[in-house]
Design a protein around this motif. Structure first.
Motif, short mmCIF file in Angstrom:
data_model
loop_
_atom_site.label_atom_id
_atom_site.label_comp_id
_atom_site.label_asym_id
_atom_site.label_seq_id
_atom_site.Cartn_x
_atom_site.Cartn_y
_atom_site.Cartn_z
N GLY A 46 0.80 -1.22 0.00
CA GLY A 46 0.00 0.00 0.00
C GLY A 46 0.84 1.27 0.00
O GLY A 46 0.31 2.36 -0.20
N ALA A 47 2.15 1.15 0.19
CA ALA A 47 3.04 2.32 0.15
C ALA A 47 3.31 2.77 -1.29
O ALA A 47 3.91 3.82 -1.50
N ALA A 48 2.84 2.01 -2.26
CA ALA A 48 3.04 2.36 -3.67
C ALA A 48 2.42 3.73 -3.96
O ALA A 48 1.38 4.09 -3.38
N GLU A 49 3.04 4.47 -4.86
CA GLU A 49 2.53 5.80 -5.21
C GLU A 49 1.13 5.72 -5.82
O GLU A 49 0.30 6.60 -5.61
N LEU A 50 0.88 4.69 -6.60
CA LEU A 50 -0.42 4.51 -7.25
C LEU A 50 -1.01 3.18 -6.83
O LEU A 50 -0.33 2.15 -6.83
N ARG A 51 -2.31 3.19 -6.46
CA ARG A 51 -2.99 1.99 -5.99
C ARG A 51 -4.31 1.86 -6.76
O ARG A 51 -5.13 2.77 -6.73
N TYR A 52 -4.48 0.72 -7.43
CA TYR A 52 -5.64 0.50 -8.28
C TYR A 52 -6.36 -0.79 -7.87
O TYR A 52 -5.80 -1.65 -7.22
N CYS A 53 -7.59 -0.93 -8.37
CA CYS A 53 -8.30 -2.19 -8.27
C CYS A 53 -9.25 -2.32 -9.45
O CYS A 53 -9.63 -1.32 -10.08
N SER A 54 -9.60 -3.55 -9.75
CA SER A 54 -10.58 -3.79 -10.80
C SER A 54 -11.96 -3.41 -10.26
O SER A 54 -12.13 -3.26 -9.05
N PRO A 55 -12.96 -3.27 -11.13
CA PRO A 55 -14.30 -2.91 -10.65
C PRO A 55 -15.05 -4.05 -9.97
O PRO A 55 -16.13 -3.82 -9.43
N ALA A 56 -14.51 -5.26 -9.96
CA ALA A 56 -15.21 -6.38 -9.34
C ALA A 56 -15.34 -6.15 -7.83
O ALA A 56 -14.39 -5.70 -7.19
N PRO A 57 -16.50 -6.47 -7.26
CA PRO A 57 -16.71 -6.25 -5.83
C PRO A 57 -15.63 -6.89 -4.94
O PRO A 57 -15.18 -6.28 -3.98
N ARG A 58 -15.20 -8.10 -5.27
CA ARG A 58 -14.20 -8.73 -4.41
C ARG A 58 -12.84 -8.07 -4.51
O ARG A 58 -12.09 -8.03 -3.55
N SER A 59 -12.52 -7.51 -5.67
CA SER A 59 -11.25 -6.78 -5.82
C SER A 59 -11.28 -5.48 -5.02
O SER A 59 -10.32 -5.14 -4.33
N ARG A 60 -12.39 -4.76 -5.14
CA ARG A 60 -12.52 -3.51 -4.38
C ARG A 60 -12.46 -3.78 -2.89
O ARG A 60 -11.76 -3.09 -2.14
N ALA A 61 -13.20 -4.81 -2.44
CA ALA A 61 -13.22 -5.13 -1.01
C ALA A 61 -11.84 -5.57 -0.52
O ALA A 61 -11.42 -5.21 0.58
N THR A 62 -11.12 -6.34 -1.33
CA THR A 62 -9.78 -6.77 -0.94
C THR A 62 -8.86 -5.56 -0.80
O THR A 62 -8.15 -5.43 0.20
N GLY A 63 -8.86 -4.67 -1.79
CA GLY A 63 -8.02 -3.47 -1.72
C GLY A 63 -8.36 -2.60 -0.53
O GLY A 63 -7.46 -2.09 0.16
N ASP A 64 -9.64 -2.43 -0.27
CA ASP A 64 -10.07 -1.63 0.89
C ASP A 64 -9.66 -2.29 2.20
O ASP A 64 -9.17 -1.63 3.12
N ALA A 65 -9.86 -3.61 2.31
CA ALA A 65 -9.52 -4.32 3.54
C ALA A 65 -8.02 -4.28 3.83
O ALA A 65 -7.61 -4.32 4.99
N LEU A 66 -7.22 -4.18 2.78
CA LEU A 66 -5.77 -4.10 2.96
C LEU A 66 -5.31 -2.67 3.23
O LEU A 66 -4.13 -2.43 3.43
N GLY A 67 -6.25 -1.72 3.20
CA GLY A 67 -5.92 -0.33 3.47
C GLY A 67 -5.29 0.40 2.30
O GLY A 67 -4.70 1.46 2.46
N PHE A 68 -5.45 -0.14 1.08
CA PHE A 68 -4.84 0.48 -0.09
C PHE A 68 -5.59 1.73 -0.56
O PHE A 68 -5.02 2.56 -1.25
N ALA A 69 -6.87 1.85 -0.24
CA ALA A 69 -7.72 2.92 -0.77
C ALA A 69 -7.50 3.03 -2.29
O ALA A 69 -7.13 4.07 -2.81
N PRO A 70 -7.74 1.93 -3.02
CA PRO A 70 -7.42 1.89 -4.44
C PRO A 70 -8.39 2.68 -5.32
O PRO A 70 -9.57 2.83 -4.99
N LEU A 71 -7.85 3.16 -6.43
CA LEU A 71 -8.66 3.82 -7.45
C LEU A 71 -9.22 2.75 -8.37
O LEU A 71 -8.50 1.84 -8.80
N LEU A 72 -10.48 2.86 -8.70
CA LEU A 72 -11.13 1.91 -9.60
C LEU A 72 -10.59 2.08 -11.01
O LEU A 72 -10.52 3.19 -11.52
#
Length: 191
Positions: A46-72
């Motif tokens: 999550g320290a990466a300058e850019l954090r993304y996730c796919s639009p799939a619900p499980r991808s978004r939830a995984t990124g959020d649960a890891l604290g990445f606050a990813p961009l869709l």
């Protein structure tokens, strides 16, 4: 100058045998538990300058649960499986055995009316090649199929190699390089 892309496969939303094409179900209980158990090993990404996730619900939830606050990132969506969307491979094989055989044998075919494997790999490769080219890091949480497509593209493997790559939930892989010149990066486990 190169970019470092860490790909994290989303946690699961169902048992392996219940996996469905173009699945849009959220994380199941086991998936949430897996994220909790693996978080300490993945949170550093999550320290990466850019954090993304796919639009799939499980991808978004995984990124959020890891604290990445990813961009869709819509480009990281799973392969469009047309009329097979929401079905398991065994369900499709029972209904359209010839279609499944064609799909598995010919990467340019799309018997389901959606996206061919070749088009899917090219789309994911296009996303990789448009990442900012500078020394830096990014992380993307996506469906296992997306991770497999990225690997095939990055190492310039034939499309048939896609079927030989096993991507487990919450597994990670890192590729480094520049547009059109990617390398697989395998890191040693600290001792």
């Amino acid at each position: 100058m190169s970019v470092r892309v860490s790909l994290v496969a989303a946690a699961r939303s169902s048992a392996l045998l219940a996996e469905r094409f173009d699945d849009d179900r959220p994380l199941d209980h086991a998936g949430w538990r897996e994220v909790q158990l693996a978080a300490h090993t993945l949170v550093g990404l999550g320290a990466a300058e850019l954090r993304y996730c796919s639009p799939a619900p499980r991808s978004r939830a995984t990124g959020d649960a890891l604290g990445f606050a990813p961009l869709l990132q819509p480009a990281l969506r799973d392969c469009d499986m047309g009329r097979w969307r929401g079905m398991t491979l065994s369900e499709v094989a029972a209904r359209e055995p010839a279609g499944v055989d064609t799909w598995l044998a010919d990467p340019s075919s799309a018997p389901h009316g959606g996206e061919s494997l070749l088009a899917f790999i090219s789309r994911i490769g296009g996303w990789l090649d448009t990442r900012p080219v500078r020394d830096g890091a990014l992380v993307a949480v996506a469906e296992p199929a997306v991770v497999r497509a990225a690997l095939v593209y990055a190492i310039n493997a034939p499309p048939s190699a896609y079927w030989n790559i096993d991507v487990r939930p919450l597994s990670t892989v890192t590729i480094t390089g520049l547009p059109g010149r990617w390398s697989l990066s395998i890191e040693a486990v600290p001792r």
